[in-house]
Structure formats: C-alpha cells, structure tokens
Write an enzyme that holds these catalytic residues in place. Structure first.
Site, mmCIF file in Angstrom:
data_model
loop_
_atom_site.group_PDB
_atom_site.id
_atom_site.type_symbol
_atom_site.label_atom_id
_atom_site.label_comp_id
_atom_site.label_asym_id
_atom_site.label_seq_id
_atom_site.Cartn_x
_atom_site.Cartn_y
_atom_site.Cartn_z
ATOM 1 N N GLU A 29 0.842 -1.197 0.000
ATOM 2 C CA GLU A 29 0.000 0.000 0.000
ATOM 3 C C GLU A 29 0.881 1.251 0.000
ATOM 4 O O GLU A 29 2.017 1.225 0.484
ATOM 5 C CB GLU A 29 -0.896 -0.016 1.255
ATOM 6 C CG GLU A 29 -1.826 1.179 1.344
ATOM 7 C CD GLU A 29 -2.952 1.001 2.356
ATOM 8 O OE1 GLU A 29 -2.905 0.039 3.156
ATOM 9 O OE2 GLU A 29 -3.882 1.823 2.345
ATOM 10 N N ASN A 176 -12.293 -1.349 -1.165
ATOM 11 C CA ASN A 176 -11.653 -1.921 0.027
ATOM 12 C C ASN A 176 -12.392 -1.451 1.266
ATOM 13 O O ASN A 176 -12.742 -0.263 1.378
ATOM 14 C CB ASN A 176 -10.194 -1.429 0.098
ATOM 15 C CG ASN A 176 -9.528 -1.759 1.420
ATOM 16 O OD1 ASN A 176 -9.179 -2.916 1.662
ATOM 17 N ND2 ASN A 176 -9.364 -0.755 2.281
ATOM 18 N N GLU A 177 -12.644 -2.358 2.177
ATOM 19 C CA GLU A 177 -13.268 -2.010 3.467
ATOM 20 C C GLU A 177 -14.369 -0.964 3.282
ATOM 21 O O GLU A 177 -14.341 0.115 3.892
ATOM 22 C CB GLU A 177 -12.210 -1.568 4.490
ATOM 23 C CG GLU A 177 -11.269 -2.705 4.836
ATOM 24 C CD GLU A 177 -10.387 -2.482 6.063
ATOM 25 O OE1 GLU A 177 -10.375 -1.373 6.631
ATOM 26 O OE2 GLU A 177 -9.702 -3.448 6.448
ATOM 27 N N TYR A 252 -7.131 -9.060 11.386
ATOM 28 C CA TYR A 252 -5.815 -8.789 11.978
ATOM 29 C C TYR A 252 -5.720 -9.415 13.368
ATOM 30 O O TYR A 252 -6.709 -9.481 14.100
ATOM 31 C CB TYR A 252 -5.587 -7.275 12.090
ATOM 32 C CG TYR A 252 -5.255 -6.630 10.758
ATOM 33 C CD1 TYR A 252 -3.964 -6.656 10.265
ATOM 34 C CD2 TYR A 252 -6.242 -6.016 9.996
ATOM 35 C CE1 TYR A 252 -3.649 -6.072 9.043
ATOM 36 C CE2 TYR A 252 -5.945 -5.434 8.774
ATOM 37 C CZ TYR A 252 -4.640 -5.459 8.299
ATOM 38 O OH TYR A 252 -4.328 -4.896 7.092
ATOM 39 N N GLU A 308 -6.286 -9.190 3.698
ATOM 40 C CA GLU A 308 -5.444 -8.520 4.708
ATOM 41 C C GLU A 308 -5.450 -9.385 5.952
ATOM 42 O O GLU A 308 -6.516 -9.682 6.505
ATOM 43 C CB GLU A 308 -5.977 -7.114 5.039
ATOM 44 C CG GLU A 308 -5.782 -6.135 3.895
ATOM 45 C CD GLU A 308 -6.161 -4.704 4.233
ATOM 46 O OE1 GLU A 308 -6.096 -4.322 5.422
ATOM 47 O OE2 GLU A 308 -6.532 -3.973 3.296
ATOM 48 N N GLN A 357 1.818 -6.074 5.735
ATOM 49 C CA GLN A 357 2.091 -5.820 4.333
ATOM 50 C C GLN A 357 3.523 -6.261 4.024
ATOM 51 O O GLN A 357 4.278 -6.529 4.959
ATOM 52 C CB GLN A 357 1.889 -4.359 4.030
ATOM 53 C CG GLN A 357 0.460 -3.887 4.301
ATOM 54 C CD GLN A 357 0.182 -2.461 3.812
ATOM 55 O OE1 GLN A 357 0.983 -1.830 3.146
ATOM 56 N NE2 GLN A 357 -0.997 -1.939 4.176
HETATM 57 O O1 AHR Z 1 -3.131 -2.551 6.219
HETATM 58 C C1 AHR Z 1 -3.436 -1.334 6.820
HETATM 59 C C2 AHR Z 1 -4.900 -0.944 6.671
HETATM 60 O O2 AHR Z 1 -5.694 -1.841 7.385
HETATM 61 C C3 AHR Z 1 -5.472 -1.001 5.285
HETATM 62 O O3 AHR Z 1 -5.206 0.152 4.553
HETATM 63 C C4 AHR Z 1 -6.933 -1.137 5.542
HETATM 64 O O4 AHR Z 1 -7.607 -1.801 4.502
HETATM 65 C C5 AHR Z 1 -6.995 -1.866 6.864
HETATM 66 O O5 AHR Z 1 -7.861 -1.270 7.753
#
Ligand code: AHR
Length: 509
Positions: A29, A176-177, A252, A308, A357
């Site tokens: 990103e 995205n999101e 996450y 992600e 990432q």
């Molecule tokens: O990876 C960091 C961020 O986490 C990304 O930009 C977003 O999609 C997520 O909330």
C-alpha cells in the site's frame, strides 16, 4: 517434565483440495515506507535499482515465489485516482495521503511502475480499484488502459505513455473495506455500488477479470450474506462475467486494544499466549464465512479471499504513527505458521490470502533501514520461504487421534501443537508448530499409503520469543537444518523444541 507426545495420521495417497499458491499472496500500500523507500527508491538512488525499483527487495521476494501483489491499498485505494500516476513524473500531481500520516504523495510510483514491479517479481498483479471516492468511468477506463488490445482512447493513452502491449491483470478489487475507510457504507449500499462497478469493469480480449468484492470486517457474517445474495449469481449469456468472482474478508491479530495494541518486541508470556489465541481465531472466522457462502453457493464457485491478515502492534517508538512500522519477532513467525495451517485446511473455499504488508508496514517480510537502506529479512519471511513447497500442492488431511496438547488462556483453550501437510508428486511437506512458550513436544507422524525414502527438515526458532533480526544481527532468527527427525516403522518422529516452527519434506517410494 516429559515432552508432550502427539500422534498424527496422514493418508498421503488421499489428496484434498489444491492449496493455491495465491494463499501466499502479498500486499503493498502507499503507506509509510512500503512503496517509497521499501519497493521504490527512484532511479537516482545509490541502491541498485531498475527503473527506481529496489533490486534487493525483488530478489528476496522472488526467492519466496511471490504469487501476487495487491496494490495500491488498503484504505489508500479508495482515494487513489490512477490518472494522477501516469505520464511524465514531473507532471504528475501531488496529493495528500490523508489516511496515512498526512504526507504528500508525488505519484511517482503509479500504474506503469507497479506493473514493472510485478514483471520483475514474476507475480500476478491484484489491483484494488477506487469505489469510495472514484467513479465507475474511472475504474472502467483503468481496466481498459491496462488490458485492452488494438485501438481505443485508453489504449492510445497507454501507448503514448510508452507501453504498446496490454498487460494481463487477473485480480481486480471492487474497493476496500467499504464498511469503513472505503466509504462507510452499509452492506446493502455497497452491494448496489459493486454491481455497477463490477458491470463496467470489463473483460477485454483474453483478459478475464477475477472481481473481488470488498468483504467483511472479521466476524461480520451478515455482510458476507448480503454480498452472496446481491452479487453471488454467476452471470448469464447477456452478462456472462457475473458481478463478482470472489469476496474478501480482513482479519488482523491484535491481542491488545485498538488504542494500545501491544509492543512488537517488549512483551511477556501472557501477551504471547493471548496473541496466539487471537491468531487461532482465523479458523473460526474462515469457517463462519465459508458456511454462509456454502448456503448460497454449495458448488463453491465464489472464492473467499483473506486479502489482509497479520499482526498489528504499536508502531516502533519514534516513528510516524501513521506509518505503521513495527518490528517482527519469532512470535510473528509463529502467528504466520499457524495461519498457514488454517489456510491449508480451508483450501476448498479460500482462494487467496495477502499478508499485510510486504515491506516496512505491519507484519512485514522485509524491513529496510531509512538511513542506510540496509535490508533485513524478518522471521515471518522465513516461514513463507520454508512453506513455499505447499504452493499448488494437494492438501492432505491431518488427524490427531489422541488430540493435541492445549493451554488455558483466559477463557480460551489454545491448542499448542499445530500442523498441516500437502503432497506434490512424490514429495510430502509437513509444517509443524509448537506454540508452547516453554515445553517441547514430539509429533509421531503415521504416514499411511506411502513409505518414506528420504527426509529434509528445517527449523525456525530462537532462544527467546522476542528475538528478531536487525541490520547488525540479520540472522538472529533464521532457519537451519533440523536433525531431530527419526524414522519409525510407520513414518517419522519429529521433535519440536518450545516455540519452534519446523518443516519436514519427505520423499516417498
Ligand atoms: O493494512 C493497513 C490498513 O488496514 C489497510 O489500509 C486497511 O484496509 C486496513 O484497515
């Protein structure tokens, strides 16, 4: 105390679903030093580069057989206007990256640079289009610019910018999101948008887009259900592409709170176990989303994409809070190993996963020093490398007849031995993790349906869970040969020291 002994049965001649190499995908990103300073240093840099792209980073990722790279975000994708990133660099407009650090983005790394990076890496591009603040026409034009042959307004523009032939771009993200930074939409609103954006993101010539709808946050199964209802049909003669070929989910590993996620390197044993419990939750989430999808798509035509995932800690002291730069320890490596075991078990529905990432951001493979430029491979990198034999191999079911050792962590039970296996030709690869911080374990592998003629085993461990690599000590956590694998009448016995990740590659007769 005696080592825990775990028996595991693997039928090596009963092949399960293929483990797509795309489960080992990546994400880059425009965030902090991922692109600028990480992948891209500009043509005038003293560091060896091709068109500004760091060749040491390319070489390290090629060694992982990196299958795909997602770009330009993340949250950034929904404020990115691709036309700002083409043409002569001096003429490209500057914008403010409001999501990540409020820094200026000069757009020097744009479409052509990204496609050149993918070509150098030998990776498939996965481009996330802008649904949040872009237009349908903008996305449609981008697809045309990238993938159309012959002659058209966008083809002429691409050629004027120096690229004669179209590129092949298989993976296309519809935002995205969308529930958050991608527009703060409800699932219903997003589904309506995704139908429009999906419709006008055309297949040009032989380039068949694999459209990935922006999916749920963690356990939001209602979001997945709405997308399956609204977008899940497979198309018809008039509209053969369908609206989406896959939907995504993000998850996450954050054992602390959003405000205080915990330190990447200064953590205790309790923090460690809480981390592992959070990481193991990915199994429950993939199961939940798959179950919803199965109701609407029992034939499993729509793919699930975890685009992600990874650990998210407090940023390193003294670094820009908006840059999400964190160190990476043996703990992160064990989180990765655990995720891959889960991914292999979900290979029938899970078609892609992208760690967040690749360079200098969150759970990175590679960290680069902002001053010297020195490159460090993280413990997580080594798990990707040790596991690359699973790419496109047939998954093998692993049964633990007597169960696996477990620890009670708060109100949760953490299984402390995790393993998964695959087969390609006459080679079986078994990945094993001992998540116990203090106790070793032995795994007795009962390999049915084939006899072992040779073994190569490697181990990733360190004295402390907190150990990590730095420019001064780049191999503090690095794989080495593992000798504690012994043949038995039915297979192999593998010794796992506390907090270790081991791969065993067995050749079969
Ligand atoms: O990876 C960091 C961020 O986490 C990304 O930009 C977003 O999609 C997520 O909330």
């Amino acid at each position: 105390m005696h080592d825990a002994v775990v028996s595991a049965v693997i039928n090596v001649d009963v092949r399960g679903p293929l483990i797509s190499r795309h489960l080992y995908g990546h994400f880059a990103e425009h965030l902090g030093r991922c692109i600028y300073g990480g992948f891209y240093v500009g043509e005038d840099s003293d560091l060896p580069n091709e068109g500004g792209i760091r060749l040491d980073v390319v070489e390290a990722l090629r060694a992982l057989n990196i299958p795909n790279l997602r770009w330009p975000g993340g949250c950034f994708a929904d404020e990115y206007h691709w036309m700002d990133g083409i043409g002569p660099k001096a003429d490209r407009p500057v914008m403010v990256n409001t999501h990540w650090g409020n820094v200026e983005e000069n757009n020097h790394f744009g479409t052509h640079e990204f496609m050149a990076l993918c070509e150098l890496l030998g990776a498939e591009p996965y481009i996330s289009g802008n649904v949040g603040s872009g237009t349908v026409k903008e996305m449609s034009d981008w697809v045309e610019y990238l993938t159309r042959e012959g002659d058209s307004p966008m083809v002429r523009l691409r050629k004027a910018n120096g690229r004669e032939e179209p590129w092949r771009v298989p993976f296309w993200g519809l935002g995205n999101e969308a529930w958050g930074c991608g527009g703060n939409m409800t699932a219903q609103q997003y589904a309506a948008e995704a139908r429009r954006f999906g419709t006008y993101s055309r297949d040009h010539g032989g380039n068949k887009l694999y459209r990935i709808a922006a999916g749920a946050n963690s356990g939001d199964y209602a979001w997945t259900e709405t997308l399956m209802k609204q977008l899940g049909d497979l198309g018809c003669a008039y509209r053969p592409a369908g609206y989406m070929q896959a939907l995504s989910v993000h998850y996450y590993t954050i054992p602390g709170t959003w405000q205080d996620k915990g330190d990447a390197t200064a953590f205790g044993t309790d923090d460690y176990y809480r981390t592992m419990v959070q990481a193991a939750r990915v199994d429950e989430l993939l199961t939940g989303h798959s179950n919803v999808m199965d109701c609407y798509d029992p034939g499993r035509n729509v793919g699930l994409v975890l685009d992600e995932w990874g650990t998210w800690w407090n940023v390193e002291p003294g670094t820009n809070p908006g840059f999400l730069y964190q160190q990476n320890t043996l703990r992160d490596a064990l989180v990765a190993g655990l995720h891959f075991d889960v991914f292999h078990r979900h290979a029938g529905r899970l078609v892609m996963a992208n760690i967040a990432q690749t360079v200098n951001v969150l759970q990175a493979m590679i960290l680069t020093d902002p001053d010297s430029g020195a490159l460090v491979l993280t413990p997580t990198y080594h798990v990707f490398e040790m596991n690359k034999g699973h790419h496109d191999a047939a998954s093998l079911r692993v049964d633990l007849p007597s169960g696996a050792p477990a620890r009670t962590v708060g109100s949760a039970e953490l299984t402390t031995v995790s393993l998964s296996a695959s087969r390609k030709d006459d080679r079986v690869l078994v990945s094993l993790s001992n998540l116990d911080a203090a106790e070793p374990a032995d795994v007795v592998l009962d390999l049915r349906g084939g006899s072992v003629t040779g073994v190569r085993a490697r181990i990733l461990t360190a004295a402390n869970l907190q150990d990590h690599n730095t420019p001064e000590a780049p191999a503090a956590v690095a794989p080495r040969a593992h000798e504690q694998v012994t043949p038995t009448s039915a297979g192999l016995r593998v010794h796992l020291p506390a907090h270790s990740f081991v791969t065993v590659e067995a050749s079969l007769a």
